[in-house]
Design a protein around this motif. Structure first.
Motif, PDB file in Angstrom:
ATOM      1  N   GLU A  84       0.861  -1.179  -0.020  1.00  0.00           N
ATOM      2  CA  GLU A  84       0.048   0.078  -0.011  1.00  0.00           C
ATOM      3  C   GLU A  84       0.892   1.178   0.076  1.00  0.00           C
ATOM      4  OE1 GLU A  84      -2.190   3.367   2.166  1.00  0.00           O
ATOM      5  OE2 GLU A  84      -0.614   2.323   2.655  1.00  0.00           O
ATOM      6  N   ASP A 107      -3.217   5.116  -2.197  1.00  0.00           N
ATOM      7  CA  ASP A 107      -4.280   5.520  -1.035  1.00  0.00           C
ATOM      8  C   ASP A 107      -4.033   7.120  -0.827  1.00  0.00           C
ATOM      9  OD1 ASP A 107      -5.590   3.436  -0.472  1.00  0.00           O
ATOM     10  OD2 ASP A 107      -4.937   2.735   1.132  1.00  0.00           O
ATOM     11  N   ARG A 153     -12.996   5.287  -0.804  1.00  0.00           N
ATOM     12  CA  ARG A 153     -12.914   5.371   0.454  1.00  0.00           C
ATOM     13  C   ARG A 153     -13.766   6.114   1.216  1.00  0.00           C
ATOM     14  NH1 ARG A 153      -7.185   6.568   4.020  1.00  0.00           N
ATOM     15  NH2 ARG A 153      -8.287   6.380   6.155  1.00  0.00           N
ATOM     16  N   HIS A 204     -10.437   2.514   6.289  1.00  0.00           N
ATOM     17  CA  HIS A 204      -9.291   2.288   7.412  1.00  0.00           C
ATOM     18  C   HIS A 204      -9.454   3.222   8.564  1.00  0.00           C
ATOM     19  CE1 HIS A 204      -5.285   2.012   9.184  1.00  0.00           C
ATOM     20  NE2 HIS A 204      -5.024   3.330   8.987  1.00  0.00           N
ATOM     21  N   GLN A 208      -2.619   2.796  15.663  1.00  0.00           N
ATOM     22  CA  GLN A 208      -2.384   2.606  17.165  1.00  0.00           C
ATOM     23  C   GLN A 208      -3.450   3.217  18.157  1.00  0.00           C
ATOM     24  OE1 GLN A 208      -0.124   0.448  17.977  1.00  0.00           O
ATOM     25  NE2 GLN A 208      -0.138   0.625  20.200  1.00  0.00           N
ATOM     26  N   ARG A 287       2.633  -0.981  11.068  1.00  0.00           N
ATOM     27  CA  ARG A 287       3.104  -1.294  12.041  1.00  0.00           C
ATOM     28  C   ARG A 287       2.903  -2.501  12.842  1.00  0.00           C
ATOM     29  NH1 ARG A 287       0.473   2.353  14.381  1.00  0.00           N
ATOM     30  NH2 ARG A 287       1.795   3.901  14.102  1.00  0.00           N
TER      31      ARG A 287
HETATM   32  C1  LIG Z   1      -1.148   4.389   7.810  1.00  0.00           C
HETATM   33  C2  LIG Z   1      -1.918   3.329   7.247  1.00  0.00           C
HETATM   34  C3  LIG Z   1      -2.236   1.987   7.250  1.00  0.00           C
HETATM   35  C4  LIG Z   1      -1.328   1.342   8.161  1.00  0.00           C
HETATM   36  O1  LIG Z   1      -1.525   1.490   9.409  1.00  0.00           O
HETATM   37  P1  LIG Z   1      -0.893   0.680  10.460  1.00  0.00           P
HETATM   38  O2  LIG Z   1      -1.502   1.186  11.756  1.00  0.00           O
HETATM   39  O3  LIG Z   1       0.653   0.712  10.420  1.00  0.00           O
HETATM   40  O4  LIG Z   1      -1.143  -0.795  10.369  1.00  0.00           O
HETATM   41  C5  LIG Z   1      -3.109   1.387   6.451  1.00  0.00           C
HETATM   42  N1  LIG Z   1      -3.983   2.081   5.693  1.00  0.00           N
HETATM   43  C6  LIG Z   1      -3.944   3.299   5.401  1.00  0.00           C
HETATM   44  C7  LIG Z   1      -4.701   4.099   4.421  1.00  0.00           C
HETATM   45  C8  LIG Z   1      -2.975   4.078   6.222  1.00  0.00           C
HETATM   46  O5  LIG Z   1      -2.946   5.455   6.108  1.00  0.00           O
END
Ligand SMILES: *Cc1c(COP(=O)(O)O)cnc(C)c1O
Length: 455
Positions: A84, A107, A153, A204, A208, A287
């Motif tokens: 991604e 994205d 999205r 999404h 965290q 992460r």
């Molecule tokens: C940052 C992000 C992720 C990954 O998030 P993590 O917390 O690192 O798993 C996935 N999708 C989008 C659109 C993001 O901005």
């Protein structure tokens, strides 16, 4: 690819730190280093794949922003992941790592015309962020079919987790089409009705700090909308659901918690139909795949005391632990203390603050920690820093990016290291600071109106 005979993560990390010191990669001449446990990364990928096994086709992508280092991306490509990306740099990193465009998801919330053209022509999956972007895509396609999937999205507006800056599904988030705003759902259905090539929904919810039920609720809302759109259009137009990433990481201890299996169990509970195979699922974890496999090692340059406060001055500060330094309560890190030979330190504990090299008072990676007594020349390790730490450098004080090494261990404790990224040299720092334009401003003043600089 992961060997089953690798040491457990904690012991592998200790062996790697000691080996880095033995090899002179961490020591007086090289006071800061990033280390990545390759077996740990591959184990995380396997756990992810296993958790999602089932009738539904799943494309797992790695969120490049979590660790955009080309050898890491190539390792993940070899392990069967997609990628991604959300910026031109991440796109080029992913292509350089060997991902074919068809394995990428794009994205960014601020995609330019050029970026969209490339993605639509080369089969990169695009998640459109808003209706203006959708109209831009209409113009670019001009009646043609896109070469890859195109999704929209949506922001299910389910609210924030524990860290506001990591919560993307609040009522006023900058990301996606806010579904609970008046008229939004009808506008989304209409957008799909008018565009036969629009075939995915993307959500999404956050990263965290977001509890699993909140993430599951957001994904459930996207699923419900997909069902409604397909019902209303009378055919299975939406064929893919991109459910984002955001599995929280346990920064407080050694174990992986929650696990990918916990995450999938929560999704199944909330939305059983998600997994029945009617939708291709796309994930975008960052992460949780890398964090616990990364370690920052730093030499302690000095120790001192001020007003009764004990301070260890290291070379790891805001430049490699930006979030921890600026938001210490949201991003606490575990700290390990090692002697100058890189062996774990024992002995009575003292309360100490761990400081970095940056010239501002708040440049601390840990405060009031009980740790074995630290002296100059010791090594301090910051754990769980494989994502968004040494790979997300902040160039404060013109501090150079440290070298990063990957490591593997075997059952006998032997360590093998591979260079992932060279340390940035001070010369490179200067070159990137406009060196080739050194005369520009003096020249501008010399022949412009008004006076030049006086001495
Ligand atoms: C940052 C992000 C992720 C990954 O998030 P993590 O917390 O690192 O798993 C996935 N999708 C989008 C659109 C993001 O901005």
């Amino acid at each position: 690819m992961a060997s089953s005979s690798a040491l457990p993560r904690e012991r592998a990390r200790e062996a790697a730190l000691a080996h880095a010191v033995d090899e002179g990669l961490l020591g007086p001449g090289s006071p800061l280093v990033g280390l990545l446990d390759v077996d740990g990364v591959l184990a995380a990928v396997n756990a992810l794949k296993e958790a999602f096994e089932g009738p539904a086709t799943v494309h797992h992508t790695f969120a490049a922003k979590a660790c955009g280092l080309v050898p890491v991306l190539r390792l993940l490509a070899e392990a069967g992941m997609g990628c991604e990306v959300a910026s031109p740099g991440e796109l080029e990193q992913a292509l350089a790592a060997g991902f074919s465009p068809g394995r990428l998801v794009f994205d960014s919330p601020a995609k330019t015309v050029g970026e969209l053209e490339f993605a639509l022509d080369h089969g990169v999956a695009v998640n459109v962020d808003n209706f203006q972007e959708l109209e831009r895509v209409d113009r670019l396609l001009a009646g043609r079919e896109p070469a890859g999937p195109v999704g929209l999205r949506v922001n299910p507006q389910v609210g924030a987790g524990a860290i506001g800056a990591m919560s993307t599904a609040t009522a006023t988030s900058k990301f996606g089409v806010p579904l609970r705003d008046p008229g939004a759902v009808d506008a989304v259905i209409d957008a799909f009705a008018r565009r036969p090539w629009l075939n995915r929904l993307h959500a999404h919810v956050g990263s965290q700090g977001c509890p699993l039920p909140l993430i599951a609720q957001g994904i459930g809302a996207a699923y419900a909308l997909a069902e409604r759109i397909n019902h209303q259009l009378g055919h299975a137009r939406i064929t893919g659901l991109d459910i984002g990433g955001g599995l929280p990481v346990n920064f407080g201890g050694e174990d992986d918690r929650p696990t990918y299996a916990d995450y999938v169990a929560e999704l199944r509970r909330a939305t059983p139909g998600l997994f029945d195979g009617r939708y291709t699922l796309v994930t975008e974890f960052g992460r949780s795949l890398l964090a616990k496999s990364g370690t920052i090692g730093s030499v302690v340059e000095y120790t001192k005391s001020a007003g009764g406060r004990r301070i260890a001055v290291t070379h790891a500060g805001a430049q490699v632990a930006t979030r921890t330094v600026f938001m210490p309560d949201a991003w606490p890190l575990r700290v390990g203390v090692f002697d100058p030979a890189g062996r774990p330190k024992e002995g009575p504990h003292q309360v100490v603050d761990i400081a970095g090299p940056c010239c501002f008072a708040g440049d601390l990676t840990a405060t009031a920690r009980e740790l074995p007594a630290i002296g100059p020349g010791d090594v301090v390790a910051l754990y769980d820093t494989g994502a968004y730490y040494f790979s997300s450098h902040f160039s404060y004080n013109s501090l150079p990016r440290p070298a990063v090494y990957g490591y593997r261990t075997d059952a006998s404790g032997r360590v093998r290291l591979a260079l992932i990224r060279e340390a940035q040299t001070v010369r490179e720092v200067v070159e990137e600071s406009g060196l080739s334009h050194a005369d520009a401003l003096v020249a501008l003043c010399a022949d412009g109106p008004g006076q030049g600089p006086s001495r």
